[in-house]
Design a protein around this motif. Structure first.
Motif, PDB file in Angstrom:
ATOM      1  N   GLY A  18      12.866  24.747   3.622  1.00 54.30           N
ATOM      2  CA  GLY A  18      13.373  23.445   3.164  1.00 54.30           C
ATOM      3  C   GLY A  18      13.600  22.493   4.314  1.00 54.30           C
ATOM      4  N   LYS A  19      14.613  21.653   4.146  1.00 62.34           N
ATOM      5  CA  LYS A  19      14.925  20.650   5.166  1.00 62.34           C
ATOM      6  C   LYS A  19      15.586  21.310   6.366  1.00 62.34           C
ATOM      7  N   ILE A  20      15.373  20.723   7.514  1.00 62.32           N
ATOM      8  CA  ILE A  20      15.972  21.227   8.750  1.00 62.32           C
ATOM      9  C   ILE A  20      17.360  20.602   8.908  1.00 62.32           C
ATOM     10  N   SER A  21      18.312  21.387   9.312  1.00 64.32           N
ATOM     11  CA  SER A  21      19.650  20.875   9.561  1.00 64.32           C
ATOM     12  C   SER A  21      19.972  21.082  11.029  1.00 64.32           C
ATOM     13  N   THR A  22      20.300  19.979  11.700  1.00 64.67           N
ATOM     14  CA  THR A  22      20.592  20.051  13.138  1.00 64.67           C
ATOM     15  C   THR A  22      22.037  19.826  13.424  1.00 64.67           C
ATOM     16  N   THR A  38       9.253  24.465  13.273  1.00 65.79           N
ATOM     17  CA  THR A  38       9.375  23.085  13.728  1.00 65.79           C
ATOM     18  C   THR A  38       9.698  23.022  15.211  1.00 65.79           C
ATOM     19  N   LEU A  39       8.957  22.188  15.926  1.00 64.68           N
ATOM     20  CA  LEU A  39       9.221  21.904  17.334  1.00 64.68           C
ATOM     21  C   LEU A  39      10.186  20.729  17.386  1.00 64.68           C
ATOM     22  N   LYS A  62       7.872  32.811  22.948  1.00 65.33           N
ATOM     23  CA  LYS A  62       6.478  32.625  23.322  1.00 65.33           C
ATOM     24  C   LYS A  62       6.023  31.211  22.966  1.00 65.33           C
ATOM     25  N   LEU A  63       6.396  30.747  21.774  1.00 69.87           N
ATOM     26  CA  LEU A  63       6.056  29.385  21.365  1.00 69.87           C
ATOM     27  C   LEU A  63       6.735  28.352  22.257  1.00 69.87           C
ATOM     28  N   LYS A  64       7.986  28.603  22.589  1.00 71.12           N
ATOM     29  CA  LYS A  64       8.734  27.669  23.432  1.00 71.12           C
ATOM     30  C   LYS A  64       8.082  27.542  24.804  1.00 71.12           C
ATOM     31  N   TYR A  74      10.823  15.533  15.728  1.00 71.99           N
ATOM     32  CA  TYR A  74      10.448  16.788  15.078  1.00 71.99           C
ATOM     33  C   TYR A  74       8.941  16.834  14.853  1.00 71.99           C
ATOM     34  N   TYR A  75       8.358  17.989  15.129  1.00 70.76           N
ATOM     35  CA  TYR A  75       6.934  18.217  14.860  1.00 70.76           C
ATOM     36  C   TYR A  75       6.789  19.536  14.117  1.00 70.76           C
ATOM     37  N   GLU A  76       6.179  19.484  12.949  1.00 70.65           N
ATOM     38  CA  GLU A  76       5.958  20.689  12.149  1.00 70.65           C
ATOM     39  C   GLU A  76       4.757  21.429  12.723  1.00 70.65           C
ATOM     40  N   LEU A  77       4.986  22.666  13.180  1.00 67.35           N
ATOM     41  CA  LEU A  77       3.929  23.453  13.800  1.00 67.35           C
ATOM     42  C   LEU A  77       3.184  24.335  12.815  1.00 67.35           C
ATOM     43  N   ASN A  78       3.906  24.873  11.819  1.00 71.48           N
ATOM     44  CA  ASN A  78       3.317  25.850  10.927  1.00 71.48           C
ATOM     45  C   ASN A  78       4.094  25.899   9.609  1.00 71.48           C
ATOM     46  N   VAL A  79       3.374  26.184   8.526  1.00 74.50           N
ATOM     47  CA  VAL A  79       4.001  26.446   7.227  1.00 74.50           C
ATOM     48  C   VAL A  79       3.341  27.698   6.670  1.00 74.50           C
ATOM     49  N   THR A  80       4.161  28.697   6.336  1.00 79.74           N
ATOM     50  CA  THR A  80       3.624  29.960   5.822  1.00 79.74           C
ATOM     51  C   THR A  80       3.407  29.876   4.311  1.00 79.74           C
TER      52      THR A  80
END
Length: 74
Positions: free
Chosen positions: A70-74, A50-51, A4-6, A37-43
């Protein structure tokens, strides 16, 4: 929920880096990079949504959304 977000961000496909930075801002992205990278939300428990925008020759060719701690790993 990720699908849905995508779908919500599909309008970004085909846009240039200049258009994206105008709409979403540059944040901490390095302009010449091929992935932004764009941070969309933090709970409450620091789970981030992250987008991730993938560019080819300065145009968005791929969109993904990742939920992580934590950190994103791609």
């Amino acid at each position: 929920m990720s699908k849905k977000l995508k779908l919500q961000y599909q309008f970004l496909l085909g846009k240039t880096k200049k258009e994206i930075s105008g709409e979403l801002g540059l944040e901490y992205n390095y302009y010449p990079a091929d992935v932004w990278y764009y941070e969309l939300n933090v709970t409450f428990y620091f789970r981030k949504t992250t987008l991730i925008l993938h560019f080819t020759e300065g145009v968005v060719t791929g969109i993904s959304i990742k939920k992580h701690y934590g950190k994103i790993s791609t």
